[in-house]
Design an enzyme around this catalytic site. Structure first.
Site, PDB file in Angstrom:
ATOM      1  N   HIS A 260       0.826  -1.206   0.000  1.00 40.37           N
ATOM      2  CA  HIS A 260       0.000   0.000   0.000  1.00 40.37           C
ATOM      3  C   HIS A 260       0.862   1.259   0.000  1.00 40.37           C
ATOM      4  O   HIS A 260       0.404   2.320  -0.414  1.00 40.37           O
ATOM      5  CB  HIS A 260      -1.010   0.000   1.165  1.00 40.37           C
ATOM      6  CG  HIS A 260      -0.421  -0.017   2.532  1.00 40.37           C
ATOM      7  ND1 HIS A 260      -0.066  -1.178   3.190  1.00 40.37           N
ATOM      8  CD2 HIS A 260      -0.133   0.980   3.386  1.00 40.37           C
ATOM      9  CE1 HIS A 260       0.403  -0.886   4.388  1.00 40.37           C
ATOM     10  NE2 HIS A 260       0.375   0.423   4.537  1.00 40.37           N
TER      11      HIS A 260
ATOM     12  N   ASP B  70       0.573  -7.636   0.381  1.00 45.39           N
ATOM     13  CA  ASP B  70       0.944  -6.278   0.784  1.00 45.39           C
ATOM     14  C   ASP B  70       2.462  -6.118   0.771  1.00 45.39           C
ATOM     15  O   ASP B  70       3.106  -6.054   1.814  1.00 45.39           O
ATOM     16  CB  ASP B  70       0.369  -5.938   2.164  1.00 45.39           C
ATOM     17  CG  ASP B  70       0.340  -4.430   2.413  1.00 45.39           C
ATOM     18  OD1 ASP B  70       0.785  -3.673   1.530  1.00 45.39           O
ATOM     19  OD2 ASP B  70      -0.124  -4.022   3.499  1.00 45.39           O
TER      20      ASP B  70
ATOM     21  N   GLY C  51       2.184   5.632   9.961  1.00 41.61           N
ATOM     22  CA  GLY C  51       3.573   5.971   9.682  1.00 41.61           C
ATOM     23  C   GLY C  51       4.497   4.793   9.874  1.00 41.61           C
ATOM     24  O   GLY C  51       5.650   4.822   9.465  1.00 41.61           O
TER      25      GLY C  51
ATOM     26  N   SER D 280       3.809   1.711   8.639  1.00 41.61           N
ATOM     27  CA  SER D 280       3.593   0.751   7.560  1.00 41.61           C
ATOM     28  C   SER D 280       4.872   0.486   6.771  1.00 41.61           C
ATOM     29  O   SER D 280       5.680   1.381   6.550  1.00 41.61           O
ATOM     30  CB  SER D 280       2.525   1.250   6.587  1.00 41.61           C
ATOM     31  OG  SER D 280       1.250   1.131   7.126  1.00 41.61           O
TER      32      SER D 280
ATOM     33  N   SER E  11       1.902  -4.202   7.781  1.00 41.05           N
ATOM     34  CA  SER E  11       0.774  -3.975   6.870  1.00 41.05           C
ATOM     35  C   SER E  11      -0.225  -3.018   7.494  1.00 41.05           C
ATOM     36  O   SER E  11      -0.430  -1.909   7.010  1.00 41.05           O
ATOM     37  CB  SER E  11       0.097  -5.306   6.532  1.00 41.05           C
ATOM     38  OG  SER E  11      -1.063  -5.097   5.733  1.00 41.05           O
TER      39      SER E  11
END
Length: 356
Positions: free
Chosen positions: A202, A231, A310, A312, A327
């Site tokens: 993402h 992801d 922040g 991820s 994720s």
């Protein structure tokens, strides 16, 4: 192959804050300098044993987990023949009611009848159940539907609710920036001898050109990005500078990363992210499914390690082993919550990359 060292931007991030994405997430990059490799933990050594036993016993097992207090691998079995084989391999056999095939059948029913945004489920070998979690957005008719499906599956399923909201968190060790988002670098990897960033999908969907500072010069360009479904994403570095295969520990030191490994339920792990820095916790379930507002992601690692927007894309690791990429999840680092990770071995295989 040298790998770029992205400088620590913690002070700058504190002032700038997390930039919002359309998904209400933010983004960052995890990275680090080389550090001496520690002795492998007992939990990591048992992961291979669990995989081997499951392969040998096929339908005779019902999952495995590491008992940290007793420092032993526990393998669930559904019959005495499987129990005998497990004990012969030096592990503890635990007789349970449901096989993995039966629990997987329950998961398939949930997928078909209860794929509702804000829900997640994964097999918990300790309870021998599929644990279903609904976040705060699941209410009214949707919660009634989920409850009905869960009850139809009897004691194979346990339904829980969380006060948080499941969403991509975009972050991890050192920060990386795009024009619309901030993420964390998960791990530095190579492909065909060239240096790449491995981070969340993402993040890659949101940003094509990455910098090591807000509004800075491009250091990497997204090449492949998968989300939802999986992801993960990779971005190719644009320059020939240092890119250490390590994770920032935010205490002036780093953890050297030399390999990728699959997680084991019960394993103690750490996560590095540019918003909340380093936190630890335990693997709770494997092959988890999360129904984000953007779509469903499957095959994830479920943990009780906290994370915030922040974080991820950041690194989940155990000693020198790369385990996962942050994720999303619910909660925060003041109250806890669930966080889910894309397994690194699967991401490496899909992108044709490797650690180091």
């Amino acid at each position: 192959m040298k790998h770029r060292r992205i400088p620590n931007r913690r002070a700058m991030l504190a002032g700038a804050g997390a930039l919002a994405l359309a998904t209400t997430a933010t983004v960052t990059l995890a990275n680090a300098n080389a550090a001496p490799a520690p002795t492998p933990t007992v939990a990591k050594l048992t992961s291979a044993a669990a995989t081997t036993l499951a392969s040998q016993l096929k339908t005779g097992t019902a999952g495995a987990y590491y008992d940290a207090a007793a420092q032993k691998l526990v393998v669930n079995v559904v019959d005495q023949a499987a129990a005998k084989t497990v004990r012969a391999k030096g592990a503890e056999a635990r007789l349970v009611k449901y096989s993995l095939a039966q629990l997987d059948s329950a998961r398939q029913t949930l997928k078909a009848r209860a794929t509702i945004p804000g829900t997640a489920w994964g097999v918990d070998p300790k309870s021998d159940k599929v644990v279903v979690t609904a976040d705060r957005t699941v209410k009214g008719a949707k919660l009634n539907q989920l409850t009905k499906v869960a009850k139809s599956l009897g004691d194979k399923v346990e339904l829980r609710q969380t006060k948080g909201e499941f969403k991509p968190l975009i972050a991890g060790g050192d920060a990386i920036w795009g024009s619309s988002a901030r993420c964390s670098l998960g791990f530095n990897v190579t492909k065909d001898g060239q240096p790449y960033i491995l981070t969340a999908g993402h993040c890659g969907n949101a940003v094509k050109e990455w910098s090591d500072q807000q509004g800075g010069q491009t250091i990497a360009t997204t090449e492949t990005s998968k989300f939802p479904g999986n992801d993960y994403s990779i971005a190719k570095y644009t320059g020939n500078t240092d890119h250490p295969s390590a994770v920032d520990l935010y205490n002036g030191s780093t953890q050297n990363i030399t390999k990728a490994a699959d997680a084991t339920v019960g394993e103690k792990v750490k996560r590095s992210g540019s918003t909340t820095q380093v936190h630890d916790g335990t693997v709770k379930a494997l092959n988890a499914s999360v129904n984000y507002q953007e779509g469903t992601v499957t095959g994830l690692i479920q943990t009780d390690v906290c994370a915030e927007p922040g974080d991820s894309g950041g690194a989940l690791f155990d000693g020198e082993s790369a385990i996962g990429l942050t994720s999303g999840g619910s909660g925060d680092c003041s109250s806890g919550g669930e966080t889910f990770f894309q397994p690194v071995p699967a991401a490496l295989q899909a992108t044709g990359t490797k650690i180091g």
